[in-house]
Scaffold this motif. Sequence first.
Motif, PDB file in Angstrom:
ATOM      1  N   ASN A 220       0.811  -1.127  -0.118  1.00 16.72           N
ATOM      2  CA  ASN A 220      -0.064  -0.205   0.065  1.00 16.72           C
ATOM      3  C   ASN A 220       0.858   1.071   0.090  1.00 16.72           C
ATOM      4  N   LEU A 221       2.002   1.237   0.840  1.00 15.85           N
ATOM      5  CA  LEU A 221       2.609   2.330   0.992  1.00 15.85           C
ATOM      6  C   LEU A 221       3.506   2.795  -0.511  1.00 15.85           C
TER       7      LEU A 221
ATOM      8  N   VAL B  97      -3.143   0.640   6.226  1.00 16.65           N
ATOM      9  CA  VAL B  97      -1.924   0.656   6.906  1.00 16.65           C
ATOM     10  C   VAL B  97      -1.842   1.020   8.265  1.00 16.65           C
ATOM     11  N   ARG B  98      -2.649   1.844   8.792  1.00 12.87           N
ATOM     12  CA  ARG B  98      -2.603   2.210  10.031  1.00 12.87           C
ATOM     13  C   ARG B  98      -3.378   1.249  10.881  1.00 12.87           C
ATOM     14  N   SER B  99      -4.529   0.796  10.342  1.00 10.49           N
ATOM     15  CA  SER B  99      -5.143  -0.251  11.223  1.00 10.49           C
ATOM     16  C   SER B  99      -4.486  -1.627  11.530  1.00 10.49           C
ATOM     17  N   VAL B 100      -3.716  -2.041  10.547  1.00 14.19           N
ATOM     18  CA  VAL B 100      -2.730  -3.199  10.480  1.00 14.19           C
ATOM     19  C   VAL B 100      -1.669  -2.859  11.703  1.00 14.19           C
ATOM     20  N   VAL B 101      -1.013  -1.649  11.409  1.00 14.31           N
ATOM     21  CA  VAL B 101       0.233  -1.190  12.285  1.00 14.31           C
ATOM     22  C   VAL B 101      -0.277  -1.232  13.715  1.00 14.31           C
ATOM     23  N   HIS B 102      -1.356  -0.726  13.805  1.00 11.15           N
ATOM     24  CA  HIS B 102      -1.908  -0.441  15.411  1.00 11.15           C
ATOM     25  C   HIS B 102      -2.176  -2.013  15.923  1.00 11.15           C
ATOM     26  N   GLY B 103      -2.654  -2.755  15.106  1.00 10.71           N
ATOM     27  CA  GLY B 103      -2.882  -4.076  15.555  1.00 10.71           C
ATOM     28  C   GLY B 103      -1.521  -4.932  16.075  1.00 10.71           C
ATOM     29  N   TRP B 104      -0.302  -4.428  15.655  1.00 14.22           N
ATOM     30  CA  TRP B 104       0.590  -5.172  16.323  1.00 14.22           C
ATOM     31  C   TRP B 104       1.370  -4.207  17.352  1.00 14.22           C
ATOM     32  N   GLY B 105       0.670  -3.083  17.555  1.00 17.16           N
ATOM     33  CA  GLY B 105       1.139  -2.147  18.632  1.00 17.16           C
ATOM     34  C   GLY B 105       2.011  -1.079  18.197  1.00 17.16           C
ATOM     35  N   GLY B 106       2.194  -0.881  17.012  1.00 15.62           N
ATOM     36  CA  GLY B 106       2.936   0.320  16.186  1.00 15.62           C
ATOM     37  C   GLY B 106       2.361   1.357  16.082  1.00 15.62           C
ATOM     38  N   GLN B 107       3.144   2.414  15.415  1.00 19.58           N
ATOM     39  CA  GLN B 107       2.562   3.533  15.027  1.00 19.58           C
ATOM     40  C   GLN B 107       2.929   3.876  13.689  1.00 19.58           C
ATOM     41  N   ALA B 108       1.782   4.798  12.952  1.00 19.59           N
ATOM     42  CA  ALA B 108       2.005   4.993  11.556  1.00 19.59           C
ATOM     43  C   ALA B 108       1.702   6.511  11.119  1.00 19.59           C
ATOM     44  N   TRP B 109       2.530   7.227  10.536  1.00 21.89           N
ATOM     45  CA  TRP B 109       2.462   8.438  10.380  1.00 21.89           C
ATOM     46  C   TRP B 109       3.129   8.959   8.838  1.00 21.89           C
ATOM     47  N   VAL B 110       2.951  10.262   8.520  1.00 23.90           N
ATOM     48  CA  VAL B 110       3.429  10.889   7.642  1.00 23.90           C
ATOM     49  C   VAL B 110       4.126  12.330   8.030  1.00 23.90           C
TER      50      VAL B 110
END
Length: 323
Positions: A225-226, A290-303
């Motif tokens: 996606n990215l 992307v953010r939903s998946v990343v939050h699922g493993w406890g991470g963060q997503a940003w631009v």
Amino acid sequence: MTAQPQQLPHPPAPTDHWIDALPQAVLLTEAGCVTRVNAAAARLWNVPQERAAGRPALEIVRRHTLEALLERGGELELEAGGRTLRCTATRDGEFAALIVEDVTEHRRREAELREATAVLSHEFRTPVAALRGVLEALEYDMPPQLAQNFVKQGLQETERLARLVEDLAVGFRPTRARTLPLSEAFSRAERLLGTELAARNTPLTFGPDHLVRADPDKLLQVLLNLIENALKYGPAGQPIEVRTQERGTWVEVSVLDHGAPIADTENLFRAHTRGQRATGQGSGMGLYIVRSVVHGWGGQAWVERQGERNAFCFTLPGVSGLG
């Protein structure tokens, strides 16, 4: 002198301190008057516990709907101060309990899920209609070259449909996390995007390898996606770089492109939101997923903007000591 028998200490009286540890607000009453509020209830209604005891319930909750709920029992939801509160009351003769839980975030996620599902179901209509048209056309005799064009069009629509199915399912597949090198996911992404990269004459490079802990398929979905996002919004022929670096126990991955600066980066992660320069067809679900998946493993997503490039970043759990 006769020794006095030793007085044994009385056992400590039972306490209900555990009730103050509950995240829900709890209010207890007897005959309509408050006997106890826990710490969360004291914060919710801004009334110290010692002042609440003995007062009519209405003076504490300040809503006739909650007073009536205490009297009859049951459940309701109400809006208060921009929050959604789920209120449950139970009765046993003269005794009653009111439990209030903040479900704002839960309701927001439910609304986003309904919204996302509606958007994706709408997006399914276009490739399905195109495939129907292709199959109907192939029922008739036609020159081989024309038939081949229809087959090619059908394959393209099938690929698009498959990606939509992936987008719809990514949040619901059970997590199958394992330890893997990032290079494994990078190789899969590069192989799947090879045709698009060649068509736009876009070089793609990857940073140093790291061991991470993630679901390989969901990690691949994030990368696809990215990188596809960078292909859409970055100028053709300009390189796309995937950087990696350790951040304590986490690994940060950044996909950098040479696209124009982005004014509103936070809203890009909302469901069915596309950039101002978006062209062609698209569901606007890529960054939301992307953010939903990343939050699922406890991470963060940003631009963020890094020099002359946009950087789409995310973190995932690292495993120290590659190899």
